[in-house]
Design a protein around this motif. Sequence first.
Motif, PDB file in Angstrom:
ATOM      1  N   GLY A 167       0.789  -1.218   0.000  1.00  0.00           N
ATOM      2  CA  GLY A 167       0.000   0.000   0.000  1.00  0.00           C
ATOM      3  C   GLY A 167       0.823   1.270   0.000  1.00  0.00           C
ATOM      4  O   GLY A 167       0.279   2.372   0.054  1.00  0.00           O
ATOM      5  N   LYS A 168       2.132   1.136  -0.054  1.00  0.00           N
ATOM      6  CA  LYS A 168       3.015   2.300  -0.061  1.00  0.00           C
ATOM      7  C   LYS A 168       3.398   2.655  -1.495  1.00  0.00           C
ATOM      8  O   LYS A 168       3.099   1.936  -2.440  1.00  0.00           O
ATOM      9  N   ARG A 169       4.084   3.777  -1.639  1.00  0.00           N
ATOM     10  CA  ARG A 169       4.514   4.247  -2.950  1.00  0.00           C
ATOM     11  C   ARG A 169       6.033   4.348  -2.975  1.00  0.00           C
ATOM     12  O   ARG A 169       6.650   4.725  -1.983  1.00  0.00           O
ATOM     13  N   LYS A 170       6.622   3.980  -4.097  1.00  0.00           N
ATOM     14  CA  LYS A 170       8.077   4.019  -4.277  1.00  0.00           C
ATOM     15  C   LYS A 170       8.793   3.124  -3.272  1.00  0.00           C
ATOM     16  O   LYS A 170       9.891   3.430  -2.826  1.00  0.00           O
ATOM     17  N   ARG A 171       8.185   2.023  -2.911  1.00  0.00           N
ATOM     18  CA  ARG A 171       8.819   1.101  -1.965  1.00  0.00           C
ATOM     19  C   ARG A 171       9.676   0.113  -2.747  1.00  0.00           C
ATOM     20  O   ARG A 171       9.182  -0.595  -3.622  1.00  0.00           O
ATOM     21  N   LEU A 172      10.951   0.047  -2.409  1.00  0.00           N
ATOM     22  CA  LEU A 172      11.890  -0.823  -3.110  1.00  0.00           C
ATOM     23  C   LEU A 172      11.645  -2.285  -2.795  1.00  0.00           C
ATOM     24  O   LEU A 172      11.569  -3.134  -3.686  1.00  0.00           O
ATOM     25  N   PHE A 173      11.519  -2.586  -1.522  1.00  0.00           N
ATOM     26  CA  PHE A 173      11.276  -3.947  -1.038  1.00  0.00           C
ATOM     27  C   PHE A 173       9.926  -3.981  -0.313  1.00  0.00           C
ATOM     28  O   PHE A 173       9.376  -2.932   0.026  1.00  0.00           O
ATOM     29  N   PRO A 174       9.387  -5.150  -0.037  1.00  0.00           N
ATOM     30  CA  PRO A 174       8.092  -5.211   0.646  1.00  0.00           C
ATOM     31  C   PRO A 174       8.076  -4.531   2.016  1.00  0.00           C
ATOM     32  O   PRO A 174       7.037  -4.101   2.479  1.00  0.00           O
ATOM     33  N   TRP A 175       9.228  -4.457   2.668  1.00  0.00           N
ATOM     34  CA  TRP A 175       9.326  -3.917   4.017  1.00  0.00           C
ATOM     35  C   TRP A 175       9.846  -2.471   4.069  1.00  0.00           C
ATOM     36  O   TRP A 175       9.860  -1.852   5.114  1.00  0.00           O
ATOM     37  N   GLY A 176      10.331  -1.945   2.956  1.00  0.00           N
ATOM     38  CA  GLY A 176      10.892  -0.603   2.962  1.00  0.00           C
ATOM     39  C   GLY A 176      11.989  -0.465   1.920  1.00  0.00           C
ATOM     40  O   GLY A 176      12.015  -1.208   0.940  1.00  0.00           O
ATOM     41  N   ASN A 177      12.904   0.448   2.146  1.00  0.00           N
ATOM     42  CA  ASN A 177      13.946   0.718   1.150  1.00  0.00           C
ATOM     43  C   ASN A 177      15.347   0.280   1.565  1.00  0.00           C
ATOM     44  O   ASN A 177      16.288   0.414   0.789  1.00  0.00           O
ATOM     45  N   LYS A 178      15.499  -0.236   2.774  1.00  0.00           N
ATOM     46  CA  LYS A 178      16.788  -0.754   3.226  1.00  0.00           C
ATOM     47  C   LYS A 178      16.750  -2.271   3.216  1.00  0.00           C
ATOM     48  O   LYS A 178      15.829  -2.882   3.748  1.00  0.00           O
ATOM     49  N   LYS A 264      22.579  -9.167  -5.437  1.00  0.00           N
ATOM     50  CA  LYS A 264      22.605  -7.849  -6.061  1.00  0.00           C
ATOM     51  C   LYS A 264      23.534  -7.804  -7.259  1.00  0.00           C
ATOM     52  O   LYS A 264      23.297  -7.075  -8.222  1.00  0.00           O
ATOM     53  N   ASN A 265      24.594  -8.604  -7.245  1.00  0.00           N
ATOM     54  CA  ASN A 265      25.563  -8.586  -8.340  1.00  0.00           C
ATOM     55  C   ASN A 265      25.210  -9.529  -9.489  1.00  0.00           C
ATOM     56  O   ASN A 265      25.931  -9.562 -10.496  1.00  0.00           O
ATOM     57  N   SER A 266      24.150 -10.302  -9.339  1.00  0.00           N
ATOM     58  CA  SER A 266      23.823 -11.250 -10.409  1.00  0.00           C
ATOM     59  C   SER A 266      22.346 -11.250 -10.789  1.00  0.00           C
ATOM     60  O   SER A 266      22.007 -11.472 -11.942  1.00  0.00           O
ATOM     61  N   CYS A 267      21.479 -11.034  -9.825  1.00  0.00           N
ATOM     62  CA  CYS A 267      20.034 -11.066 -10.100  1.00  0.00           C
ATOM     63  C   CYS A 267      19.346 -10.152  -9.109  1.00  0.00           C
ATOM     64  O   CYS A 267      18.675 -10.612  -8.188  1.00  0.00           O
ATOM     65  N   TYR A 268      19.517  -8.877  -9.292  1.00  0.00           N
ATOM     66  CA  TYR A 268      18.955  -7.921  -8.347  1.00  0.00           C
ATOM     67  C   TYR A 268      17.476  -7.707  -8.654  1.00  0.00           C
ATOM     68  O   TYR A 268      17.028  -6.623  -8.980  1.00  0.00           O
ATOM     69  N   ARG A 269      16.730  -8.799  -8.528  1.00  0.00           N
ATOM     70  CA  ARG A 269      15.311  -8.747  -8.867  1.00  0.00           C
ATOM     71  C   ARG A 269      14.417  -9.085  -7.683  1.00  0.00           C
ATOM     72  O   ARG A 269      13.253  -9.414  -7.866  1.00  0.00           O
ATOM     73  N   TYR A 270      14.955  -8.986  -6.486  1.00  0.00           N
ATOM     74  CA  TYR A 270      14.125  -9.141  -5.296  1.00  0.00           C
ATOM     75  C   TYR A 270      13.599  -7.771  -4.871  1.00  0.00           C
ATOM     76  O   TYR A 270      13.567  -7.419  -3.697  1.00  0.00           O
ATOM     77  N   ARG A 271      13.188  -6.996  -5.866  1.00  0.00           N
ATOM     78  CA  ARG A 271      12.570  -5.685  -5.683  1.00  0.00           C
ATOM     79  C   ARG A 271      11.141  -5.750  -6.222  1.00  0.00           C
ATOM     80  O   ARG A 271      10.864  -6.495  -7.154  1.00  0.00           O
ATOM     81  N   CYS A 272      10.261  -4.949  -5.652  1.00  0.00           N
ATOM     82  CA  CYS A 272       8.857  -5.000  -6.073  1.00  0.00           C
ATOM     83  C   CYS A 272       8.675  -4.685  -7.550  1.00  0.00           C
ATOM     84  O   CYS A 272       7.830  -5.279  -8.226  1.00  0.00           O
ATOM     85  N   ALA A 273       9.441  -3.746  -8.088  1.00  0.00           N
ATOM     86  CA  ALA A 273       9.277  -3.339  -9.484  1.00  0.00           C
ATOM     87  C   ALA A 273       9.992  -4.260 -10.464  1.00  0.00           C
ATOM     88  O   ALA A 273       9.758  -4.180 -11.675  1.00  0.00           O
ATOM     89  N   ALA A 274      10.863  -5.116  -9.971  1.00  0.00           N
ATOM     90  CA  ALA A 274      11.628  -6.001 -10.859  1.00  0.00           C
ATOM     91  C   ALA A 274      10.712  -7.044 -11.480  1.00  0.00           C
ATOM     92  O   ALA A 274       9.672  -7.409 -10.913  1.00  0.00           O
ATOM     93  N   ARG A 275      11.114  -7.541 -12.626  1.00  0.00           N
ATOM     94  CA  ARG A 275      10.290  -8.509 -13.343  1.00  0.00           C
ATOM     95  C   ARG A 275      11.166  -9.370 -14.224  1.00  0.00           C
ATOM     96  O   ARG A 275      12.264  -8.983 -14.620  1.00  0.00           O
ATOM     97  N   ALA A 276      10.677 -10.558 -14.532  1.00  0.00           N
ATOM     98  CA  ALA A 276      11.372 -11.468 -15.433  1.00  0.00           C
ATOM     99  C   ALA A 276      10.316 -12.274 -16.178  1.00  0.00           C
ATOM    100  O   ALA A 276       9.115 -12.063 -15.999  1.00  0.00           O
TER     101      ALA A 276
END
Length: 296
Positions: A167-178, A264-276
């Motif tokens: 329900g947040k905006r611009k959230r990198l991860f499900p829990w926040g940005n860190k 992060k150096n090989s598959c930095y796709r554990y972010r909400c906006a990432a996709r495959a």
Amino acid sequence: MSFHVLFVSLFIDLFGFTISANIPSGIYYIGTDEPIFIADGEGPMFSVHLRSFEVDETEVTNGEFNEFVSQTGYKTEAEHFGSSFVFKGQLSSRAFEEHHSVVLAAPWWVNIPGASWKHPEGINSTIKDKLHHPVVHVSWNDAAEYCKFKNKRLPTESEWEVACQGGKRKRLFPWGNKLLPKNQHMTNIWQGEFPEINTGDDGFLFTSPVKTYPANSYGLYDMTGNVWEWVEDWWSIERALDEETDVKYKKERVKKGGSFLCHKNSCYRYRCAARAHATPDSSASNLGFRCAKTTN
């Protein structure tokens, strides 16, 4: 109450109790204006209007999928094909040496005869001690069949991403940005040098039981990490366009969330906006799903 207050609904399905988060209708923002993989179509950020929907709090587990198979006799595509892809680190050195059918562009993937949801590392492996782990080696087609049986469906990519952000905006991860708030591991991903060294600092080398890590503000677990999750959509890098996906793109389905193999150096796709993406009949030892349902 805030517009994004979480309503958790508890309802009885064919197998027992399933907890889902009820996400209200409204206008949400997905995508990102700071894409990491531009070619994946992560950006730009754009708005979507969603009807209210429910999404299951966890990925479908081995125990739940086993109940489905017990009641229906369903056979997955991996079982019909006779093999599926397993990460080499999950194999014994002997098993790895015996099977040379690897993906040239990603030689850590090995096509193992007999690998399936109930034999995740090959025919001699079992899920008896992994009933609370997410089911893997399920194709998009398998996932859709399971959700249909449960009177549900796969979430759309937009729904999944809104759910991921809690329900947040611009959230990198499900829990926040860190990644590690207060030095706490929040998800199951790779630590070390991929693909040879995984230190397992988060407590696991491969899949972890669902609910191992904290839920997001919607009460949803493992929205990133652990296993990739199939979603409804056909793959297109032009997802911000409010149009039906062009027929020429209808070859692969979208998957979201990354997995225990992501670093992060090989598959930095554990972010909400990432996709495959992958073909609908694909299966692997890090690929699962969860179900959703429209509520009005």
